[in-house]
Design a protein around this motif. Structure first.
Motif, PDB file in Angstrom:
ATOM      1  N   GLY A 224       5.009   2.933   3.351  1.00 19.99           N
ATOM      2  CA  GLY A 224       4.977   1.756   2.501  1.00 19.99           C
ATOM      3  C   GLY A 224       4.841   0.515   3.352  1.00 19.99           C
ATOM      4  N   PHE A 225       4.229  -0.500   2.807  1.00 15.66           N
ATOM      5  CA  PHE A 225       4.002  -1.728   3.574  1.00 15.66           C
ATOM      6  C   PHE A 225       5.304  -2.380   4.007  1.00 15.66           C
ATOM      7  CE2 PHE A 225       3.461  -6.307   3.965  1.00 15.66           C
ATOM      8  CZ  PHE A 225       2.522  -6.347   4.975  1.00 15.66           C
ATOM      9  N   GLU A 226       6.188  -2.658   3.063  1.00 17.73           N
ATOM     10  CA  GLU A 226       7.420  -3.398   3.382  1.00 17.73           C
ATOM     11  C   GLU A 226       8.274  -2.696   4.423  1.00 17.73           C
ATOM     12  OE1 GLU A 226       8.659  -6.458   2.466  1.00 17.73           O
ATOM     13  OE2 GLU A 226       6.720  -6.823   1.510  1.00 17.73           O
ATOM     14  N   ARG A 227       8.414  -1.402   4.300  1.00 17.95           N
ATOM     15  CA  ARG A 227       9.305  -0.658   5.192  1.00 17.95           C
ATOM     16  C   ARG A 227       8.648  -0.241   6.497  1.00 17.95           C
ATOM     17  NH1 ARG A 227      10.226   4.202   2.695  1.00 17.95           N
ATOM     18  NH2 ARG A 227       8.630   4.997   4.064  1.00 17.95           N
ATOM     19  N   ASP A 228       7.373   0.148   6.450  1.00 15.53           N
ATOM     20  CA  ASP A 228       6.753   0.776   7.614  1.00 15.53           C
ATOM     21  C   ASP A 228       5.722  -0.075   8.356  1.00 15.53           C
ATOM     22  OD1 ASP A 228       8.020   3.416   7.239  1.00 15.53           O
ATOM     23  OD2 ASP A 228       6.859   3.427   5.380  1.00 15.53           O
ATOM     24  N   ILE A 229       5.049  -0.972   7.662  1.00 13.33           N
ATOM     25  CA  ILE A 229       3.960  -1.723   8.289  1.00 13.33           C
ATOM     26  C   ILE A 229       4.362  -3.158   8.619  1.00 13.33           C
ATOM     27  CG2 ILE A 229       1.568  -2.513   8.017  1.00 13.33           C
ATOM     28  CD1 ILE A 229       2.040   0.608   8.324  1.00 13.33           C
ATOM     29  N   LYS A 230       4.909  -3.862   7.673  1.00 16.39           N
ATOM     30  CA  LYS A 230       5.323  -5.254   7.906  1.00 16.39           C
ATOM     31  C   LYS A 230       6.203  -5.403   9.144  1.00 16.39           C
ATOM     32  CE  LYS A 230       7.738  -9.050   5.628  1.00 16.39           C
ATOM     33  NZ  LYS A 230       8.445  -9.443   4.391  1.00 16.39           N
ATOM     34  N   PRO A 231       7.174  -4.498   9.379  1.00 14.61           N
ATOM     35  CA  PRO A 231       8.022  -4.651  10.578  1.00 14.61           C
ATOM     36  C   PRO A 231       7.267  -4.514  11.912  1.00 14.61           C
ATOM     37  CG  PRO A 231       9.086  -3.223   8.984  1.00 14.61           C
ATOM     38  CD  PRO A 231       7.680  -3.432   8.503  1.00 14.61           C
ATOM     39  N   LEU A 232       6.049  -4.010  11.874  1.00 14.30           N
ATOM     40  CA  LEU A 232       5.263  -3.914  13.111  1.00 14.30           C
ATOM     41  C   LEU A 232       4.827  -5.291  13.609  1.00 14.30           C
ATOM     42  CD1 LEU A 232       2.932  -0.909  12.189  1.00 14.30           C
ATOM     43  CD2 LEU A 232       4.915  -0.863  13.722  1.00 14.30           C
TER      44      LEU A 232
ATOM     45  N   ASP B 206      -1.986 -13.798   6.103  1.00 13.37           N
ATOM     46  CA  ASP B 206      -0.554 -13.637   6.314  1.00 13.37           C
ATOM     47  C   ASP B 206      -0.230 -12.182   6.640  1.00 13.37           C
ATOM     48  OD1 ASP B 206       2.218 -13.606   6.209  1.00 13.37           O
ATOM     49  OD2 ASP B 206       2.343 -14.614   4.258  1.00 13.37           O
ATOM     50  N   LEU B 207       0.227 -11.939   7.853  1.00 13.02           N
ATOM     51  CA  LEU B 207       0.577 -10.579   8.287  1.00 13.02           C
ATOM     52  C   LEU B 207       1.812 -10.031   7.581  1.00 13.02           C
ATOM     53  CD1 LEU B 207      -0.089 -10.858  12.121  1.00 13.02           C
ATOM     54  CD2 LEU B 207      -1.347  -9.449  10.480  1.00 13.02           C
ATOM     55  N   PHE B 208       2.528 -10.854   6.842  1.00 11.09           N
ATOM     56  CA  PHE B 208       3.693 -10.397   6.087  1.00 11.09           C
ATOM     57  C   PHE B 208       3.359 -10.160   4.616  1.00 11.09           C
ATOM     58  CE2 PHE B 208       7.349 -12.215   8.943  1.00 11.09           C
ATOM     59  CZ  PHE B 208       6.873 -11.482  10.018  1.00 11.09           C
ATOM     60  N   ASP B 209       2.090 -10.259   4.254  1.00 10.72           N
ATOM     61  CA  ASP B 209       1.656 -10.100   2.878  1.00 10.72           C
ATOM     62  C   ASP B 209       0.805  -8.835   2.731  1.00 10.72           C
ATOM     63  OD1 ASP B 209       1.185 -11.404   0.107  1.00 10.72           O
ATOM     64  OD2 ASP B 209      -0.841 -10.963   0.825  1.00 10.72           O
ATOM     65  N   HIS B 210       1.231  -7.926   1.864  1.00  8.32           N
ATOM     66  CA  HIS B 210       0.527  -6.660   1.689  1.00  8.32           C
ATOM     67  C   HIS B 210      -0.956  -6.862   1.386  1.00  8.32           C
ATOM     68  CE1 HIS B 210      -1.072  -3.419  -0.878  1.00  8.32           C
ATOM     69  NE2 HIS B 210      -0.642  -2.681   0.127  1.00  8.32           N
ATOM     70  N   ALA B 211      -1.279  -7.714   0.430  1.00  5.68           N
ATOM     71  CA  ALA B 211      -2.678  -7.904   0.031  1.00  5.68           C
ATOM     72  C   ALA B 211      -3.529  -8.414   1.193  1.00  5.68           C
ATOM     73  CB  ALA B 211      -2.773  -8.855  -1.161  1.00  5.68           C
ATOM     74  N   ASP B 212      -3.006  -9.350   1.960  1.00  6.50           N
ATOM     75  CA  ASP B 212      -3.757  -9.880   3.101  1.00  6.50           C
ATOM     76  C   ASP B 212      -3.967  -8.819   4.172  1.00  6.50           C
ATOM     77  OD1 ASP B 212      -4.080 -12.384   1.991  1.00  6.50           O
ATOM     78  OD2 ASP B 212      -2.742 -13.415   3.398  1.00  6.50           O
TER      79      ASP B 212
ATOM     80  N   GLN C  46      -2.779   3.210  11.367  1.00 10.85           N
ATOM     81  CA  GLN C  46      -3.996   3.936  10.997  1.00 10.85           C
ATOM     82  C   GLN C  46      -3.714   4.911   9.852  1.00 10.85           C
ATOM     83  OE1 GLN C  46      -7.323   3.463  12.251  1.00 10.85           O
ATOM     84  NE2 GLN C  46      -7.504   4.482  10.277  1.00 10.85           N
ATOM     85  N   ARG C  47      -2.574   5.570   9.896  1.00 14.66           N
ATOM     86  CA  ARG C  47      -2.221   6.501   8.823  1.00 14.66           C
ATOM     87  C   ARG C  47      -2.050   5.766   7.500  1.00 14.66           C
ATOM     88  NH1 ARG C  47       2.733   9.398  10.377  1.00 14.66           N
ATOM     89  NH2 ARG C  47       3.630   8.207   8.716  1.00 14.66           N
ATOM     90  N   TRP C  48      -1.442   4.590   7.539  1.00 11.52           N
ATOM     91  CA  TRP C  48      -1.272   3.761   6.338  1.00 11.52           C
ATOM     92  C   TRP C  48      -2.635   3.379   5.773  1.00 11.52           C
ATOM     93  CZ3 TRP C  48      -2.259  -1.647   5.746  1.00 11.52           C
ATOM     94  CH2 TRP C  48      -1.754  -2.222   4.580  1.00 11.52           C
ATOM     95  N   ILE C  49      -3.559   2.995   6.649  1.00 15.50           N
ATOM     96  CA  ILE C  49      -4.922   2.672   6.220  1.00 15.50           C
ATOM     97  C   ILE C  49      -5.567   3.894   5.573  1.00 15.50           C
ATOM     98  CG2 ILE C  49      -7.234   2.053   7.028  1.00 15.50           C
ATOM     99  CD1 ILE C  49      -5.782   0.310   9.207  1.00 15.50           C
ATOM    100  N   ASP C  50      -5.456   5.023   6.238  1.00 18.58           N
ATOM    101  CA  ASP C  50      -6.059   6.266   5.741  1.00 18.58           C
ATOM    102  C   ASP C  50      -5.456   6.706   4.400  1.00 18.58           C
ATOM    103  OD1 ASP C  50      -7.596   6.277   8.048  1.00 18.58           O
ATOM    104  OD2 ASP C  50      -6.397   7.827   9.036  1.00 18.58           O
ATOM    105  N   MET C  51      -4.208   6.316   4.140  1.00 21.72           N
ATOM    106  CA  MET C  51      -3.530   6.661   2.883  1.00 21.72           C
ATOM    107  C   MET C  51      -3.950   5.733   1.738  1.00 21.72           C
ATOM    108  SD  MET C  51       0.323   7.348   4.318  1.00 21.72           S
ATOM    109  CE  MET C  51       1.018   7.514   2.679  1.00 21.72           C
ATOM    110  N   GLY C  52      -4.794   4.761   2.027  1.00 21.82           N
ATOM    111  CA  GLY C  52      -5.225   3.836   0.990  1.00 21.82           C
ATOM    112  C   GLY C  52      -4.442   2.531   0.964  1.00 21.82           C
TER     113      GLY C  52
END
Length: 80
Positions: A11-19, A33-39, A71-77
């Motif tokens: 998930g974005f909030e838990r797994d990607i945003k903290p990167l 905005d790197l903290f915004d899912h849509a962006d 990359q896995r998050w991207i591949d998951m859609g």
């Protein structure tokens, strides 16, 4: 890395945003905005490309595990 409670789902909030660090976000706010899912979802290919080429972040590189997670998050859609 898979999370124990959700298997291999990311998930974005838990797994990607903290990167992304606050200073990364501030450096990119003029563009998106790197903290915004849509962006991040909209610019994901450019972000991963910049990370893989070493252009981002300017003060170091991400670990292989972090790159694989994005990359896995991207591949998951790019789920929210």
């Amino acid at each position: 890395m898979p999370t124990p409670d959700r298997g291999d789902k990311l998930g974005f909030e838990r797994d990607i945003k903290p990167l992304f660090r606050e200073k990364d976000r501030n450096a990119m706010l003029a563009y998106f905005d790197l903290f915004d899912h849509a962006d991040v979802a909209e610019h994901a290919d450019a972000i991963i490309g910049s990370l893989l080429s070493g252009h981002m972040p300017c003060d170091g590189t991400w670990s292989e595990a972090e790159l694989e997670r994005l990359q896995r998050w991207i591949d998951m859609g790019k789920p929210a």
